[in-house]
Design a protein around this motif. Structure first.
Motif, PDB file in Angstrom:
ATOM      1  N   TYR A   1      46.325  35.461  39.489  1.00  0.00           N
ATOM      2  CA  TYR A   1      45.873  36.850  39.435  1.00  0.00           C
ATOM      3  C   TYR A   1      44.997  37.150  40.647  1.00  0.00           C
ATOM      4  CZ  TYR A   1      46.822  36.226  34.398  1.00  0.00           C
ATOM      5  OH  TYR A   1      47.388  35.958  33.179  1.00  0.00           O
TER       6      TYR A   1
ATOM      7  N   TRP B   1      42.772  43.833  35.271  1.00  0.00           N
ATOM      8  CA  TRP B   1      43.650  42.730  35.630  1.00  0.00           C
ATOM      9  C   TRP B   1      45.107  43.181  35.664  1.00  0.00           C
ATOM     10  CZ3 TRP B   1      41.665  38.349  37.460  1.00  0.00           C
ATOM     11  CH2 TRP B   1      40.351  38.019  37.130  1.00  0.00           C
TER      12      TRP B   1
ATOM     13  N   ASN C   1      41.858  39.947  41.940  1.00  0.00           N
ATOM     14  CA  ASN C   1      40.858  40.913  41.504  1.00  0.00           C
ATOM     15  C   ASN C   1      39.790  40.924  42.581  1.00  0.00           C
ATOM     16  OD1 ASN C   1      39.175  42.658  39.925  1.00  0.00           O
ATOM     17  ND2 ASN C   1      40.037  41.736  38.077  1.00  0.00           N
TER      18      ASN C   1
END
Length: 114
Positions: free
Chosen positions: A94, A104, A96
């Protein structure tokens, strides 16, 4: 609200390479330290690498010298070049900002197996 879309994951053999991309909506992207995180099954999400607005970088010890984070502020995109992949790199990746204040995305699955 910044939206994040990760892509580029897949199945790769040990020793192989992948390049992940994270496209962000919104014009504020360039002012944030951006980061890649990963979460393996049964484990907590962990920080893999981060990149400041000016380009300075920092890596987790487990990926240092194998992974490279970069960003293209004009394209609102952050990248993660992953080389010499190991089975223990298997996870959902992920992106961010460093303080995790964006929502997210769905993540991108990276599987390292022979």
């Amino acid at each position: 609200q910044v939206q994040l879309v990760e892509s580029g994951g897949g199945l790769v053999q040990p020793g192989g390479s992948l390049r992940l991309s994270c496209a962000a909506s919104g014009s504020i992207f360039s002012s944030y330290t951006m980061a890649w995180y990963r979460q393996a099954p049964g484990k907590q999400r962990e920080l893999v690498a981060r990149i400041a607005p000016g380009g300075s970088t920092n890596y987790a010890d487990s990926v240092k010298s194998r992974f490279t984070i970069s960003r293209d502020n004009a394209k609102n995109t952050v990248y993660l070049q992953m080389n010499s992949l190991k089975p223990e790199d298997t996870a959902v990746y992920y992106c961010n900002n460093f303080y995790k204040t964006f929502g997210w995305g769905q993540g991108t699955q990276v599987t390292v197996a022979s």
